[in-house]
Design an enzyme around this catalytic site. Sequence first.
Site, PDB file in Angstrom:
ATOM      1  N   GLY A   1       0.802  -1.232   0.000  1.00 20.45           N
ATOM      2  CA  GLY A   1       0.000   0.000   0.000  1.00 20.45           C
ATOM      3  C   GLY A   1       0.825   1.268   0.000  1.00 20.45           C
ATOM      4  O   GLY A   1       0.411   2.284   0.554  1.00 20.45           O
ATOM      5  N   ALA A   2       2.008   1.227  -0.616  1.00 21.26           N
ATOM      6  CA  ALA A   2       2.920   2.363  -0.514  1.00 21.26           C
ATOM      7  C   ALA A   2       3.235   2.992  -1.867  1.00 21.26           C
ATOM      8  O   ALA A   2       4.222   3.693  -2.018  1.00 21.26           O
ATOM      9  CB  ALA A   2       4.207   1.911   0.172  1.00 21.26           C
ATOM     10  N   GLY A   3       2.397   2.718  -2.881  1.00 26.54           N
ATOM     11  CA  GLY A   3       2.613   3.327  -4.191  1.00 26.54           C
ATOM     12  C   GLY A   3       3.477   2.498  -5.115  1.00 26.54           C
ATOM     13  O   GLY A   3       3.879   2.959  -6.186  1.00 26.54           O
ATOM     14  N   LEU A   4       3.774   1.239  -4.723  1.00 20.68           N
ATOM     15  CA  LEU A   4       4.636   0.390  -5.563  1.00 20.68           C
ATOM     16  C   LEU A   4       3.863  -0.763  -6.214  1.00 20.68           C
ATOM     17  O   LEU A   4       4.465  -1.704  -6.709  1.00 20.68           O
ATOM     18  CB  LEU A   4       5.813  -0.158  -4.742  1.00 20.68           C
ATOM     19  CG  LEU A   4       6.783   0.875  -4.166  1.00 20.68           C
ATOM     20  CD1 LEU A   4       7.967   0.170  -3.504  1.00 20.68           C
ATOM     21  CD2 LEU A   4       7.303   1.843  -5.227  1.00 20.68           C
ATOM     22  N   GLY A   5       2.553  -0.686  -6.181  1.00 21.52           N
ATOM     23  CA  GLY A   5       1.762  -1.675  -6.917  1.00 21.52           C
ATOM     24  C   GLY A   5       1.812  -3.077  -6.331  1.00 21.52           C
ATOM     25  O   GLY A   5       1.764  -4.069  -7.064  1.00 21.52           O
ATOM     26  N   SER A   6       1.885  -3.176  -5.001  1.00 23.65           N
ATOM     27  CA  SER A   6       2.003  -4.498  -4.364  1.00 23.65           C
ATOM     28  C   SER A   6       0.775  -5.363  -4.633  1.00 23.65           C
ATOM     29  O   SER A   6       0.905  -6.557  -4.951  1.00 23.65           O
ATOM     30  CB  SER A   6       2.207  -4.345  -2.853  1.00 23.65           C
ATOM     31  OG  SER A   6       1.160  -3.571  -2.302  1.00 23.65           O
ATOM     32  N   SER A   7      -0.408  -4.791  -4.530  1.00 25.43           N
ATOM     33  CA  SER A   7      -1.610  -5.619  -4.705  1.00 25.43           C
ATOM     34  C   SER A   7      -1.728  -6.098  -6.149  1.00 25.43           C
ATOM     35  O   SER A   7      -2.078  -7.259  -6.396  1.00 25.43           O
ATOM     36  CB  SER A   7      -2.871  -4.859  -4.277  1.00 25.43           C
ATOM     37  OG  SER A   7      -2.982  -3.656  -4.978  1.00 25.43           O
ATOM     38  N   ALA A   8      -1.398  -5.229  -7.099  1.00 28.45           N
ATOM     39  CA  ALA A   8      -1.472  -5.644  -8.511  1.00 28.45           C
ATOM     40  C   ALA A   8      -0.513  -6.794  -8.772  1.00 28.45           C
ATOM     41  O   ALA A   8      -0.856  -7.760  -9.464  1.00 28.45           O
ATOM     42  CB  ALA A   8      -1.137  -4.462  -9.426  1.00 28.45           C
TER      43      ALA A   8
ATOM     44  N   ASP B   1      -1.343  -0.147 -12.836  1.00 29.43           N
ATOM     45  CA  ASP B   1      -0.567  -1.092 -12.024  1.00 29.43           C
ATOM     46  C   ASP B   1      -0.610  -2.507 -12.597  1.00 29.43           C
ATOM     47  O   ASP B   1       0.408  -3.195 -12.679  1.00 29.43           O
ATOM     48  CB  ASP B   1      -1.135  -1.167 -10.597  1.00 29.43           C
ATOM     49  CG  ASP B   1      -0.835   0.078  -9.792  1.00 29.43           C
ATOM     50  OD1 ASP B   1      -0.575   1.128 -10.403  1.00 29.43           O
ATOM     51  OD2 ASP B   1      -0.870  -0.004  -8.554  1.00 29.43           O
TER      52      ASP B   1
HETATM   53  O1  PMV Z   1      -0.847   4.083  -4.926  1.00 28.90           O
HETATM   54  P1  PMV Z   1      -1.105   3.254  -6.152  1.00 28.90           P
HETATM   55  O2  PMV Z   1       0.117   2.541  -6.632  1.00 28.90           O
HETATM   56  O3  PMV Z   1      -2.287   2.364  -5.999  1.00 28.90           O
HETATM   57  O4  PMV Z   1      -1.451   4.275  -7.318  1.00 28.90           O
HETATM   58  C1  PMV Z   1      -2.619   5.076  -7.334  1.00 28.90           C
HETATM   59  C2  PMV Z   1      -2.575   5.885  -8.577  1.00 28.90           C
HETATM   60  C3  PMV Z   1      -3.778   6.781  -8.842  1.00 28.90           C
HETATM   61  O5  PMV Z   1      -3.531   7.401 -10.097  1.00 28.90           O
HETATM   62  C4  PMV Z   1      -3.897   7.862  -7.780  1.00 28.90           C
HETATM   63  C5  PMV Z   1      -5.078   5.987  -8.909  1.00 28.90           C
HETATM   64  C6  PMV Z   1      -5.116   5.012 -10.066  1.00 28.90           C
HETATM   65  O6  PMV Z   1      -5.832   3.999  -9.943  1.00 28.90           O
HETATM   66  O7  PMV Z   1      -4.491   5.250 -11.109  1.00 28.90           O
END
Ligand code: PMV
Length: 327
Positions: A112-119, A162
């Site tokens: 959950g830190a912006g690195l696409g872990s869940s994807a 992601d």
């Molecule tokens: O935090 P992440 O890696 O889930 O990225 C979210 C990116 C957004 O553009 C804010 C939302 C999205 O689904 O693209």
Amino acid sequence: MTVSSAPGKVYLFGEHAVVYGEPAVPCAIERRATVTAKARDDDRLRVQTQDLTLDGFSVEYGDGVLNADVDVPRPLVEAAVGYVDGAIDQVRDVADENVGFTITIESDIPLGAGLGSSAAVVVAAIDAATREIGIELSPTEIADRAYRVEYDVQDGQASRADTFCSAMGGAVRVEGDDCRPIENASRLPFVIGYDGGTGDTGALVSGVRSLREEYDFAADTVRTVGDIVRVGERALAEGDIHKIGQLMDFNHGLLSALGVSSRSLDAMVWAARDADALGAKLTGAGGGGCIVALDESPSTATALSYTPGCEEAFRAELDRDGVRVEA
Ligand code: PMV
């Protein structure tokens, strides 16, 4: 037993603006989620995981009851299980029968830190479980099915960025439903700083939406992020790493104007710039989590590791491999 892995990602450019139809460029990084799928004799799903954030849990989830023998926040467990549950629903849809699996997840991607872990988990889980029952899906089909899972779990607030990036690897371009790999992307020596926290993606996306409705400047800012992405794509094709860094700095400034940065993200961005990184920005939804900087030398990772608010700093090159079978 089948083992597949899929990479996490950083946004080189374009998060948030991608929600409004602007293009974005996510890039796969050399940090992976690895999923082991073992077919069961019954139709149940058992999920086990050990990763950096969740300290290891084991759940039985097949009769609608969730029993987690864990000491981590329940919403995190439910979210993790929700993604795997969704992935296995996709596998059952492909197989056209109610197959059961024991799924084991290992991941070195902060959650959950912006690195696409869940994807990465969803993509690897779909690949491993389908192969386990003798079906081989193409990376684009896996990306599409993984997107449906993210879309459902995140209540319709997910772009294809992601899941497409994790399935395909390398640098990709996403604009609405149009997703394509960027061929010949230059080498990208990423350095990542992680503050140990997470951002609330739903709340951050809603915040930008409200700002955009209320203020012309915010709508203009979203469009300007799109302009940066278009210039950035050319710089990427030309291998102009200095320009890419400069555009990352611009992109971070615009994300700050949209209110999605935080004190720790800004501190890490400035520490990276002070250490002569070519550029630095937050990655993903913001609010907390990770920044990505571009630097050939080790100085940025070292500087970040001494920055108050930075819990972990590591280098990770662009990963040209998307989802792949490991065993
Ligand atoms: O935090 P992440 O890696 O889930 O990225 C979210 C990116 C957004 O553009 C804010 C939302 C999205 O689904 O693209």
